[in-house]
Design an enzyme around this catalytic site. Sequence first.
Site, PDB file in Angstrom:
ATOM      1  CB  SER A 132      -0.802  -0.068   1.401  1.00  0.00           C
ATOM      2  OG  SER A 132      -0.173  -0.064   2.493  1.00  0.00           O
ATOM      3  CG  ASP A 187      -4.491   5.506   7.002  1.00  0.00           C
ATOM      4  OD1 ASP A 187      -3.482   5.333   7.323  1.00  0.00           O
ATOM      5  OD2 ASP A 187      -4.822   5.025   6.071  1.00  0.00           O
ATOM      6  CG  HIS A 232      -1.398   4.376   4.857  1.00  0.00           C
ATOM      7  ND1 HIS A 232      -3.187   2.758   5.040  1.00  0.00           N
ATOM      8  CD2 HIS A 232      -0.699   2.712   4.050  1.00  0.00           C
ATOM      9  CE1 HIS A 232      -2.358   2.007   4.348  1.00  0.00           C
ATOM     10  NE2 HIS A 232      -1.646   1.020   4.304  1.00  0.00           N
TER      11      HIS A 232
END
Length: 389
Positions: free
Chosen positions: A40, A346, A349
Site C-alpha cells: 500500500s 489513517d 499510512h
Amino acid sequence: MASSFHFLHKPRLLHIFLILTILTPYAISCYTSIFGFGDSLTDTGNTLYIPPPSKAPNCVLPPYGETYFHNPTGRCCDGRLIIDFTAQNLGLPFVAPYFGVRNSSGAVNLEKGVNFAVIGAPALDDSFFEERGITNPFKNVSLRRQLNWFKDLLPSLCSTPSNRKKLLQSSLLMMNFGGNDYVRTLIAGRGAEEVRSYVPFVVNTISSAINELIELEVGTIMVQGCLPVGCLPYYLTYFRSSDKEEYDSRGCLIWLNKIAEYHNELLQIKLNHIRQLHPHATIIYGDIYNAALPFFLFPRKFGFTKEAHMACCGTGGLPYNINTSVACGYPPTFAFDHPFMYVSWDGFHLTEAAYRLITKGLLEGRYTIPPINTSCVSTVVSAEYSKFD
Ligand SMILES: *[C@@H]1O[C@H](CO)[C@@H](O)[C@H](O)[C@H]1NC(C)=O
Ligand SMILES: *[C@@H]1O[C@H](CO)[C@@H](O)[C@H](O)[C@H]1NC(C)=O
Ligand SMILES: *[C@@H]1O[C@H](CO)[C@@H](O)[C@H](O)[C@H]1NC(C)=O
Ligand SMILES: *[C@@H]1O[C@H](CO)[C@@H](O)[C@H](O)[C@H]1NC(C)=O
C-alpha cells in the site's frame, strides 16, 4: 486604451511563458519509465481492479484521495505516494496500475512504466504463512506473483529484445516490501521473536527477486526499507502499553521499531552482496526509515503542527485518534481538516505531505544509499519543490 493595454502586457506574458518553459519538468531525467512493486505504500490503484475475495479495502472509500485526486483512487493516502512524487519529478506520468491497464483498451502508454504493487502484499508467498497457521486477510499477491506479472507483460512492452533492453536499462524500478509480512504475523498474535525469525526469509525473497531483475537487465532498482512502524498511530494503539520503558523519547514503541531496523540492516547487507556480484547493476537502498524518523522528533520543523502520533483520519479518540476495529473510510471515522499538518493519514499510512518530504530526501540523495545520481533528477526536483518549499 485597449491597444496600449495589449502593448504593455504582451512582453510580460512572453516573460512568464519563458520562465514556465524553463521550470516545467520535461524529459531531463535519465529515466524514461518507472515500474512499481510492493504494497500500500506503492499501490496506485490495482486494488480497484482486482476482483475482491472479500469486501474491498477501505482505501477505495472517501476521504482517501481528498487532498490531491479529489476522489478515492485506491491509493492509501489523502493524495500522492512516494512513487507519484517521483514520477512527477522525473517528468513522467503517474505510474499506471497494471490491472487498470489490463482492462483498458490500450490507451495507456506502457513504455512510461506500470505499477504491480497491491495493498497488503507481503514479500513471502501465502504458503509460508499457511504453513505457520497465519491467515491471509489480503489477496494472493506476493512479490513472486508481482514479478511474474512483470515477466508476463514484457513481451507486449517491446517488440524486439534490443527494444526491451533499451527500455529496461533506462527504467527506474521502485520496490517496497516487508511491512505486511511482519504486521500480518503480529496481528495474528505471534510474538516479536517469531516475527524477527521471519526477517531473513523476507530479505532473501527480496534479494532473489533483485537478482532476477538484474538478469532482465533492469537499469536502476531502488529498494525501500521499512518505515518506523513503531511510531505509527495504529500500532501505537494496538500495542499500547502501560510500561513507559517500551517507548523511546519520541513516544515510539522501541521493540516494534527494532524489528523494522533489523529488516533494514539485513536488507542492506544483502544489497551490498548483490552489488559486489553485479558491479554494473545500480542497486539503491531507499532509506525511508531515517527519512521519516525526524518527523516524529521535530514535527513542527517539517510543518506537522498537530501531534505527530495522531492520525488525521480516525474515530476522534485520544491520544492517537484510532479505534483498531474501525478503519478510516468506514463510519464513524472522519478526517480532520488540513491533512498536511499530520504525519499519519489513517494510522497505517502517511499523509501526502509526509510522502512529499520523504521523496525529496530520496531524490536529493540524502536518504538514498548510494546516493541517487542527482544530475538525473535535480533540475526536475527543484522545479517541482520550488512550488512548496
Ligand atoms: C477487469 O477484467 C476482469 C476480467 O478480465 C473483470 O472480471 C473485472 O470486472 C474487470 N474490472 C473492471 C474494473 O472493469
Ligand atoms: C498464489 O500464488 C502462487 C504463486 O504465484 C501460486 O502458486 C498459487 O497457486 C496461488 N494461490 C492461489 C490460491 O491463487
Ligand atoms: C471502537 O469501535 C467499535 C465499533 O464501532 C465500538 O464498539 C467500540 O466501542 C469502539 N472502541 C472505543 C474504545 O471507542
Ligand atoms: C549521472 O548522470 C549523468 C547524466 O546521465 C551522467 O552523465 C553521469 O555520468 C552520471 N554520473 C554517475 C556517477 O553515474
